[in-house]
Scaffold this motif. Structure first.
Motif, mmCIF file in Angstrom:
data_model
loop_
_atom_site.group_PDB
_atom_site.id
_atom_site.type_symbol
_atom_site.label_atom_id
_atom_site.label_comp_id
_atom_site.label_asym_id
_atom_site.label_seq_id
_atom_site.Cartn_x
_atom_site.Cartn_y
_atom_site.Cartn_z
ATOM 1 N N ARG A 208 1.304 -1.482 -0.024
ATOM 2 C CA ARG A 208 -0.118 -0.305 -0.565
ATOM 3 C C ARG A 208 0.849 1.386 -0.085
ATOM 4 O O ARG A 208 0.094 2.328 -0.826
ATOM 5 C CB ARG A 208 -0.376 0.251 0.850
ATOM 6 N N LEU A 209 1.764 0.910 0.555
ATOM 7 C CA LEU A 209 2.719 2.499 1.048
ATOM 8 C C LEU A 209 3.439 2.792 -0.790
ATOM 9 O O LEU A 209 3.486 3.741 -1.225
ATOM 10 C CB LEU A 209 4.090 2.171 1.770
ATOM 11 N N TYR A 210 3.859 1.986 -1.370
ATOM 12 C CA TYR A 210 4.882 1.817 -2.645
ATOM 13 C C TYR A 210 3.318 2.645 -3.114
ATOM 14 O O TYR A 210 3.771 3.325 -4.293
ATOM 15 C CB TYR A 210 4.426 0.469 -2.983
ATOM 16 N N ASP A 211 2.497 1.317 -3.558
ATOM 17 C CA ASP A 211 0.832 2.025 -4.376
ATOM 18 C C ASP A 211 0.813 3.656 -4.149
ATOM 19 O O ASP A 211 0.181 4.469 -4.962
ATOM 20 C CB ASP A 211 0.468 0.478 -4.000
ATOM 21 N N ARG A 212 1.014 3.911 -2.746
ATOM 22 C CA ARG A 212 0.702 5.845 -2.686
ATOM 23 C C ARG A 212 1.271 6.562 -3.349
ATOM 24 O O ARG A 212 0.866 6.880 -3.899
ATOM 25 C CB ARG A 212 0.447 5.696 -0.666
ATOM 26 N N ILE A 213 2.283 5.846 -2.938
ATOM 27 C CA ILE A 213 3.671 6.601 -3.743
ATOM 28 C C ILE A 213 4.160 6.741 -5.464
ATOM 29 O O ILE A 213 3.592 7.623 -6.039
ATOM 30 C CB ILE A 213 5.624 6.434 -3.070
ATOM 31 N N ALA A 214 3.506 5.567 -5.974
ATOM 32 C CA ALA A 214 3.138 5.442 -7.332
ATOM 33 C C ALA A 214 1.834 6.509 -7.667
ATOM 34 O O ALA A 214 2.022 7.327 -8.488
ATOM 35 C CB ALA A 214 2.733 4.665 -7.637
ATOM 36 N N GLU A 215 0.607 6.194 -6.980
ATOM 37 C CA GLU A 215 -0.690 7.287 -7.329
ATOM 38 C C GLU A 215 -0.051 8.902 -7.411
ATOM 39 O O GLU A 215 0.161 8.955 -8.037
ATOM 40 C CB GLU A 215 -1.784 6.785 -6.191
ATOM 41 N N LEU A 216 0.691 8.918 -6.441
ATOM 42 C CA LEU A 216 1.314 10.562 -5.872
ATOM 43 C C LEU A 216 1.825 11.095 -7.635
ATOM 44 O O LEU A 216 1.533 11.934 -8.106
ATOM 45 C CB LEU A 216 2.110 10.221 -4.822
ATOM 46 N N CYS A 217 3.260 9.898 -7.203
ATOM 47 C CA CYS A 217 3.825 10.728 -8.629
ATOM 48 C C CYS A 217 2.451 10.235 -10.277
ATOM 49 O O CYS A 217 3.014 11.321 -11.039
ATOM 50 C CB CYS A 217 4.922 9.246 -9.164
ATOM 51 N N GLY A 218 1.869 9.262 -10.633
ATOM 52 C CA GLY A 218 1.230 9.799 -11.208
ATOM 53 C C GLY A 218 -0.331 10.633 -11.626
ATOM 54 O O GLY A 218 -0.644 10.805 -12.654
ATOM 55 N N ALA A 219 -0.671 11.247 -10.547
ATOM 56 C CA ALA A 219 -1.632 12.011 -10.367
ATOM 57 C C ALA A 219 -0.813 13.462 -11.092
ATOM 58 O O ALA A 219 -1.416 14.324 -11.575
ATOM 59 C CB ALA A 219 -1.957 12.511 -8.927
ATOM 60 N N SER A 220 0.628 13.734 -11.157
ATOM 61 C CA SER A 220 1.681 14.569 -11.705
ATOM 62 C C SER A 220 2.323 14.220 -12.843
ATOM 63 O O SER A 220 3.458 14.695 -13.522
ATOM 64 C CB SER A 220 2.512 14.483 -10.630
ATOM 65 N N GLY A 221 1.450 12.783 -13.648
ATOM 66 C CA GLY A 221 1.273 12.376 -14.820
ATOM 67 C C GLY A 221 2.936 11.369 -15.611
ATOM 68 O O GLY A 221 3.475 11.509 -16.596
ATOM 69 N N PHE A 222 3.272 10.887 -14.109
ATOM 70 C CA PHE A 222 4.687 9.706 -14.613
ATOM 71 C C PHE A 222 4.667 8.569 -13.711
ATOM 72 O O PHE A 222 4.368 8.720 -12.464
ATOM 73 C CB PHE A 222 6.287 10.663 -14.364
ATOM 74 N N GLU A 223 5.572 7.283 -13.739
ATOM 75 C CA GLU A 223 5.601 6.548 -13.532
ATOM 76 C C GLU A 223 6.718 6.451 -13.096
ATOM 77 O O GLU A 223 7.585 7.229 -13.592
ATOM 78 C CB GLU A 223 4.835 5.718 -14.170
ATOM 79 N N PRO A 224 7.157 6.780 -11.454
ATOM 80 C CA PRO A 224 8.698 6.644 -11.090
ATOM 81 C C PRO A 224 9.340 5.673 -11.708
ATOM 82 O O PRO A 224 9.539 4.707 -11.701
ATOM 83 C CB PRO A 224 8.380 6.631 -9.318
ATOM 84 N N ARG A 225 10.820 5.948 -12.447
ATOM 85 C CA ARG A 225 11.387 5.034 -13.062
ATOM 86 C C ARG A 225 12.158 4.442 -11.263
ATOM 87 O O ARG A 225 12.864 5.106 -11.214
ATOM 88 C CB ARG A 225 12.218 5.629 -13.471
ATOM 89 N N VAL A 226 11.939 3.043 -10.868
ATOM 90 C CA VAL A 226 12.869 2.624 -9.804
ATOM 91 C C VAL A 226 14.047 2.190 -10.282
ATOM 92 O O VAL A 226 14.472 1.096 -11.234
ATOM 93 C CB VAL A 226 11.827 1.663 -8.893
ATOM 94 N N VAL A 227 15.312 2.687 -10.011
ATOM 95 C CA VAL A 227 16.293 1.628 -10.717
ATOM 96 C C VAL A 227 17.388 1.033 -8.954
ATOM 97 O O VAL A 227 17.998 0.021 -9.278
ATOM 98 C CB VAL A 227 17.372 2.817 -10.763
ATOM 99 N N GLN A 228 16.836 0.759 -7.668
ATOM 100 C CA GLN A 228 17.700 0.620 -7.129
ATOM 101 C C GLN A 228 16.309 0.485 -5.819
ATOM 102 O O GLN A 228 15.635 1.126 -5.655
ATOM 103 C CB GLN A 228 17.973 1.637 -6.653
#
Length: 314
Positions: A208-228
């Motif tokens: 849920r925490l991971y998804d909340r961060i992804a949703e926060l990014c998604g609302a600004s128009g992008f998907e976080p590019r996780v490298v690590q």
């Protein structure tokens, strides 16, 4: 034929008579009339199979069998007294053992105050504290390995065996290398992180925490590019400080104070400030009547309210 064990009232009457060596005084001390008291002694002697007292006019004395029984009778009564006292202490929440799971980042927020207050109020309770991420805490609760979980972002779906209570909400912050251009801003728009590599916790340890961060990014128009990935937030911050990327993290992480790392407020954009907050929750089994669990939950509410009044991140 095997004789049944003597009853505790019979042993009590026996020990009092062994001390008084007078039926009238012993009966008065027990709080019964002498005939029923004498019947208790007679029943005990019948169970033993031998006289425990000699009875002569004006004189009562223990027999050899009575002298042999007396220490065991006293031990049995003392064990019962100790057991009753222990049971009352546990039932009242003054004693026992409480097993608590906690997410590591909570050591930077509600956990120290909560445990300190609980310890001061319940000095006779043994605390078993176990550091666990959210998903393992939920499994440990269902398997009765822990009694209370303190975690981030409880699951969204209903769980028939567990209950959850929000203790605290806190904002997300941007975690940046100290020399990053965005570190010069007081508030970082989430959308400005769109082209940055991210360092995050694996989704498996806190979906849920991971998804909340992804949703926060998604609302600004992008998907976080996780490298690590890193399992603990302190490690995430260290990797950001080493230049591997940026992150979005709960605001309490700023207390890590690693060199080379900057924490900045975020402008959440379209989701608004409420959507840019993370939940800290307590979890417990619905069928657990423990007063220790109830006591910890009440203190967690108070500590969460106190934590929520702290000065916000600058």
């Amino acid at each position: 034929m095997e004789r049944p064990d003597p009853s505790l009232p019979q042993l009590h009457a026996f020990t009092v008579l062994a001390e008084e060596l007078h039926f009238g005084r012993a009966a008065a001390r027990v709080g019964v009339a002498q005939p029923p008291f004498s019947q208790q002694i007679a029943r005990l002697e019948a169970r033993v199979g031998f006289a425990l007292f000699t009875r002569e006019p004006g004189r009562v004395a223990l027999t050899p069998a009575g002298r042999e029984l007396l220490p065991a009778a006293r031990r049995a009564l003392a064990d019962l007294s100790d057991g009753l006292a222990a049971a009352r202490a546990v039932g009242a929440g003054r004693a026992g053992r409480l097993r608590i799971g906690f997410s590591a980042s909570l050591a930077l927020t509600v956990l120290p105050g909560l445990l300190g207050t609980f310890r001061a109020r319940h000095p006779g309770v043994e605390l078993d504290i176990r550091e666990m991420t959210t998903a393992p805490q939920l499994d440990a609760l269902r398997e009765r390995v822990i009694d209370v979980g303190l975690l981030r972002e409880p699951p969204a779906g209903a769980d028939g065996s567990l209950d959850f209570r929000t203790v605290l909400t806190e904002p997300f912050v941007a975690v940046l290398p100290a020399g990053h251009p965005l570190a010069g801003l007081r508030t970082v728009p989430v959308g400005e992180l769109a082209d940055e590599p991210f360092v995050l916790l694996p989704r498996a340890v806190g979906p849920r925490l991971y998804d909340r961060i992804a949703e926060l990014c998604g609302a600004s128009g992008f998907e976080p590019r996780v490298v690590q990935h890193a399992v603990e937030w302190q490690t995430v911050c260290a990797l950001v400080g080493a230049g591997l990327g940026v992150s979005l993290a709960p605001a309490s992480i700023r207390r890590v104070r690693l060199r080379g790392v900057a924490f900045r407020r975020v402008d959440p954009g379209p989701v608004g400030p409420c959507g840019a907050r993370t939940l800290v929750a307590a979890a417990w089994r619905r069928d657990d009547p423990s007063p220790l669990v109830a006591g910890l939950l009440a203190l967690a509410d108070r500590e969460g309210a106190r934590e929520g009044r702290r000065k916000p991140v600058q």
